[in-house]
Structure formats: C-alpha cells, structure tokens
Design a protein around this motif. Structure first.
Motif, PDB file in Angstrom:
ATOM      1  N   UNK A 288       0.805  -1.228   0.000  1.00 39.72           N
ATOM      2  CA  UNK A 288       0.000   0.000   0.000  1.00 39.72           C
ATOM      3  C   UNK A 288       0.838   1.279   0.000  1.00 39.72           C
ATOM      4  N   UNK A 289       1.991   1.269  -0.588  1.00 38.08           N
ATOM      5  CA  UNK A 289       2.904   2.407  -0.543  1.00 38.08           C
ATOM      6  C   UNK A 289       2.382   3.639  -1.292  1.00 38.08           C
ATOM      7  N   UNK A 290       1.745   3.426  -2.436  1.00 39.88           N
ATOM      8  CA  UNK A 290       1.293   4.531  -3.287  1.00 39.88           C
ATOM      9  C   UNK A 290      -0.225   4.554  -3.397  1.00 39.88           C
ATOM     10  N   UNK A 291      -0.767   5.763  -3.518  1.00 38.84           N
ATOM     11  CA  UNK A 291      -2.195   5.902  -3.800  1.00 38.84           C
ATOM     12  C   UNK A 291      -2.326   6.282  -5.270  1.00 38.84           C
ATOM     13  N   UNK A 292      -3.215   5.585  -5.967  1.00 38.93           N
ATOM     14  CA  UNK A 292      -3.470   5.916  -7.364  1.00 38.93           C
ATOM     15  C   UNK A 292      -4.193   7.264  -7.380  1.00 38.93           C
ATOM     16  N   UNK A 293      -3.660   8.250  -8.112  1.00 41.87           N
ATOM     17  CA  UNK A 293      -4.258   9.595  -8.112  1.00 41.87           C
ATOM     18  C   UNK A 293      -5.750   9.567  -8.453  1.00 41.87           C
ATOM     19  N   UNK A 294      -6.474  10.437  -7.767  1.00 42.17           N
ATOM     20  CA  UNK A 294      -7.910  10.623  -7.946  1.00 42.17           C
ATOM     21  C   UNK A 294      -8.746   9.428  -7.503  1.00 42.17           C
ATOM     22  N   UNK A 295      -8.130   8.494  -6.767  1.00 38.42           N
ATOM     23  CA  UNK A 295      -8.861   7.339  -6.232  1.00 38.42           C
ATOM     24  C   UNK A 295      -8.420   7.118  -4.790  1.00 38.42           C
ATOM     25  N   UNK A 296      -9.072   6.203  -4.126  1.00 38.01           N
ATOM     26  CA  UNK A 296      -8.631   5.795  -2.789  1.00 38.01           C
ATOM     27  C   UNK A 296      -7.902   4.454  -2.862  1.00 38.01           C
ATOM     28  N   UNK A 297      -7.585   4.002  -4.061  1.00 40.69           N
ATOM     29  CA  UNK A 297      -6.926   2.709  -4.261  1.00 40.69           C
ATOM     30  C   UNK A 297      -5.440   2.854  -3.990  1.00 40.69           C
ATOM     31  N   UNK A 298      -4.942   1.942  -3.175  1.00 39.07           N
ATOM     32  CA  UNK A 298      -3.520   1.946  -2.834  1.00 39.07           C
ATOM     33  C   UNK A 298      -2.859   0.698  -3.401  1.00 39.07           C
ATOM     34  N   UNK A 299      -1.664   0.871  -3.915  1.00 34.92           N
ATOM     35  CA  UNK A 299      -0.853  -0.233  -4.428  1.00 34.92           C
ATOM     36  C   UNK A 299       0.549  -0.095  -3.854  1.00 34.92           C
ATOM     37  N   UNK A 300       1.277  -1.175  -3.903  1.00 36.66           N
ATOM     38  CA  UNK A 300       2.635  -1.144  -3.374  1.00 36.66           C
ATOM     39  C   UNK A 300       3.619  -1.703  -4.375  1.00 36.66           C
ATOM     40  N   UNK A 301       4.801  -1.963  -3.875  1.00 37.28           N
ATOM     41  CA  UNK A 301       5.858  -2.487  -4.732  1.00 37.28           C
ATOM     42  C   UNK A 301       5.502  -3.855  -5.295  1.00 37.28           C
ATOM     43  N   UNK A 302       4.728  -4.636  -4.564  1.00 36.87           N
ATOM     44  CA  UNK A 302       4.269  -5.946  -5.042  1.00 36.87           C
ATOM     45  C   UNK A 302       3.491  -5.784  -6.344  1.00 36.87           C
ATOM     46  N   UNK A 303       2.575  -4.820  -6.381  1.00 37.24           N
ATOM     47  CA  UNK A 303       1.780  -4.584  -7.588  1.00 37.24           C
ATOM     48  C   UNK A 303       2.650  -4.093  -8.733  1.00 37.24           C
ATOM     49  N   UNK A 304       3.623  -3.239  -8.420  1.00 41.47           N
ATOM     50  CA  UNK A 304       4.508  -2.740  -9.471  1.00 41.47           C
ATOM     51  C   UNK A 304       5.404  -3.845 -10.015  1.00 41.47           C
ATOM     52  N   UNK A 305       5.936  -4.667  -9.118  1.00 39.54           N
ATOM     53  CA  UNK A 305       6.755  -5.792  -9.569  1.00 39.54           C
ATOM     54  C   UNK A 305       5.933  -6.760 -10.414  1.00 39.54           C
TER      55      UNK A 305
END
Length: 135
Positions: free
Chosen positions: A40-57
């Motif tokens: 949950x490191x990053x929040x997708x702009x204009x949303x409340x959705x959070x993603x982290x390094x796992x999602x990026x990898x």
C-alpha cells in the motif's frame, strides 16, 4: 511488559557485545512497514486505491511476482523466528501462495494484487496472534 526474544548465535566470541534484541512489538512494527511498502505504498491519483511495490513488480512479466516472494517469505520467516505456531505459519504461507499463483496470471493477477494484500494480511494475523497470547 513487552517480551524480547533472542536468537543465539552458536559461534559468538566470548565477551563480545551483541546488539540489543528487538522487542516483539518493535519487530511487528518493522514487519508492518515492510508490508505497507509491498502492498500500500502509493495511492493511485484521484482514487482511494492503494498499491505497493508488489503490484509494481507484478507488472514485470515472468519475474515480477516471483521477485515479490522474497519480502513475503521474509515476513513468514520472521514469524517463525518469533515463535508463531505452525497453523499460523501455514495460513500465512497459503496467503503468499495465493498472491503468487493468481498474481502470475497476466492482467487478472495485476487486478487481483490491488485487492489482495497478502503481506498486510499476514502481519495482521501475526499481530492478532501475539495480542491474544499476551492476554
């Protein structure tokens, strides 16, 4: 009182100073930070959705989801060192396995990774276990 745990090193020099051992609470805090970074490191702009390094990898075909196994396995390993029971370790392993297996499916896995936060789930399970056992 927070309980400390130690893992003795069999080949320590006699009289050598060792680093202070972490408390269970501080180790759980450290694992939560790792889980936060992975899930949950990053929040997708204009949303409340959070993603982290796992999602990026996971966006890296073939190797991304496998690379994300290392931090997840580390969390399970530390849980083992902290004395978590086998049943809890098994449940944590299932979470990691589901995350890896479904996450490795192109597109579906990327969407799944947004909602299924295996690392945060595992640290929450671990914290809940130790909170109950201290009562």
């Amino acid at each position: 009182m927070a309980e400390t745990y130690t893992h003795t090193r069999p080949h320590s020099r006699p009289g050598a100073r060792s680093a202070p051992q972490p408390t269970r609470a501080s180790e759980l805090d450290r694992l939560e930070k790792l889980a936060h970074n992975m899930d949950t490191l990053f929040r997708i702009p204009l949303t409340s959705i959070r993603v982290g390094l796992d999602s990026l990898l996971g966006l890296l075909p073939g190797v991304g989801d496998t690379a994300a196994l290392a931090p997840a396995a580390y969390i399970v390993y530390r849980a083992h060192q902290m004395g978590a029971p086998r049943s809890l370790l098994g449940r944590m392993g299932v979470n990691v396995g589901i995350d890896w297996l479904v996450g490795s499916i192109p597109l579906v896995g990327d969407i799944f990774d947004v909602g299924f936060k295996a690392n945060r789930r595992n640290v929450a399970l671990l914290r809940r276990h130790f909170d109950r056992s201290e009562v």
